[in-house]
Scaffold this motif. Structure first.
Motif, PDB file in Angstrom:
ATOM      1  N   ALA A  13      -2.532   6.952  -1.053  1.00 36.44           N
ATOM      2  CA  ALA A  13      -1.847   5.684  -0.828  1.00 36.44           C
ATOM      3  C   ALA A  13      -2.100   5.720   0.007  1.00 36.44           C
ATOM      4  O   ALA A  13      -3.555   5.718   0.260  1.00 36.44           O
ATOM      5  N   TYR A  14      -1.727   4.089   0.011  1.00 34.40           N
ATOM      6  CA  TYR A  14      -2.875   2.908   0.644  1.00 34.40           C
ATOM      7  C   TYR A  14      -1.456   1.593   0.982  1.00 34.40           C
ATOM      8  O   TYR A  14      -0.335   1.830   0.454  1.00 34.40           O
ATOM      9  N   GLU A  15      -1.584   1.162   2.577  1.00 35.82           N
ATOM     10  CA  GLU A  15      -0.865   0.408   2.618  1.00 35.82           C
ATOM     11  C   GLU A  15      -1.623   0.117   3.368  1.00 35.82           C
ATOM     12  O   GLU A  15      -2.011   0.591   4.696  1.00 35.82           O
ATOM     13  N   ARG A  16      -1.500  -1.624   4.049  1.00 35.26           N
ATOM     14  CA  ARG A  16      -1.568  -2.477   5.551  1.00 35.26           C
ATOM     15  C   ARG A  16      -0.470  -3.555   4.415  1.00 35.26           C
ATOM     16  O   ARG A  16      -0.832  -3.622   3.631  1.00 35.26           O
ATOM     17  N   GLU A  17       0.418  -4.121   5.636  1.00 30.56           N
ATOM     18  CA  GLU A  17       0.691  -5.008   5.577  1.00 30.56           C
ATOM     19  C   GLU A  17       2.044  -5.167   4.360  1.00 30.56           C
ATOM     20  O   GLU A  17       2.743  -3.532   4.175  1.00 30.56           O
ATOM     21  N   GLU A  18       1.176  -5.761   3.577  1.00 24.92           N
ATOM     22  CA  GLU A  18       2.821  -6.228   2.329  1.00 24.92           C
ATOM     23  C   GLU A  18       1.770  -5.912   1.136  1.00 24.92           C
ATOM     24  O   GLU A  18       2.575  -5.622   0.605  1.00 24.92           O
ATOM     25  N   THR A  19       0.729  -5.266   1.770  1.00 24.08           N
ATOM     26  CA  THR A  19      -0.251  -4.203   0.042  1.00 24.08           C
ATOM     27  C   THR A  19       0.192  -2.568   0.432  1.00 24.08           C
ATOM     28  O   THR A  19       0.385  -2.608   1.645  1.00 24.08           O
ATOM     29  N   MET A  20       0.865  -1.911  -0.289  1.00 24.94           N
ATOM     30  CA  MET A  20       1.241  -0.811  -0.501  1.00 24.94           C
ATOM     31  C   MET A  20       1.312   0.003  -2.307  1.00 24.94           C
ATOM     32  O   MET A  20       2.612  -1.044  -2.291  1.00 24.94           O
TER      33      MET A  20
END
Length: 158
Positions: A13-20
């Motif tokens: 899983a990748y998540e940072r601000e609007e990136t997910m």
């Protein structure tokens, strides 16, 4: 020949601000050398990796399910299940996926695995350098890093 079923691979899983998003590295699971392939799931309202293009690696996207948009240098292009898009290894291959639909956007991202590669992130005003293993590569890199595009230095120290 090596074979794997995607159900045997764990999601990252990748998540940072609007990136997910979630990603399964299919080609890593079979130790592919020259071809990269990952399965992605992009939730509604989210975006993939920041807008970028590669200078050494061609990429392609095949949409398995859902609807969304592909951000390119020319603007937004609609995507739907069954669409196949090629992204050349130059500025014209700039891209970012956007899920503006109501369902998860599920797609395959396929690429050559050439190195060295320089990846340009125009909107972030950065670039990445990858030597010893390309972006998405599985091997240890002999050199890599991210740098500001506007940073300039002389060849010789003054």
């Amino acid at each position: 020949m090596k074979k794997v079923n995607e159900s045997a691979i764990d999601w990252k899983a990748y998540e940072r601000e609007e990136t997910m998003f979630r990603r399964k590295e299919l080609s890593s699971a079979v130790d592919a050398d020259d071809l990269g392939c990952s399965l992605y799931e992009l939730p509604p309202g989210r975006r993939s990796w920041p807008y970028h293009y590669h200078t050494a690696n061609e990429e392609a996207i095949y949409v398995l399910a859902g609807d969304g948009q592909l951000r390119t240098e020319e603007g937004l292009e609609p995507l739907t299940a069954g669409d196949f898009v090629t992204l050349p290894a130059d500025e014209s291959g700039g891209h970012r996926l956007v899920n503006d639909g109501e369902e998860t956007l599920r797609y395959l991202a396929i690429s050559t695995m050439n190195e060295p590669d320089v990846t340009i992130y125009p909107e972030m005003e950065k670039f990445g350098v990858f030597v010893g293993s390309p972006p998405g590569g599985r091997d240890e890199r002999s050199f890599h890093g991210y740098y500001n595009i506007d940073d300039e230095t002389s060849y010789w120290d003054e």
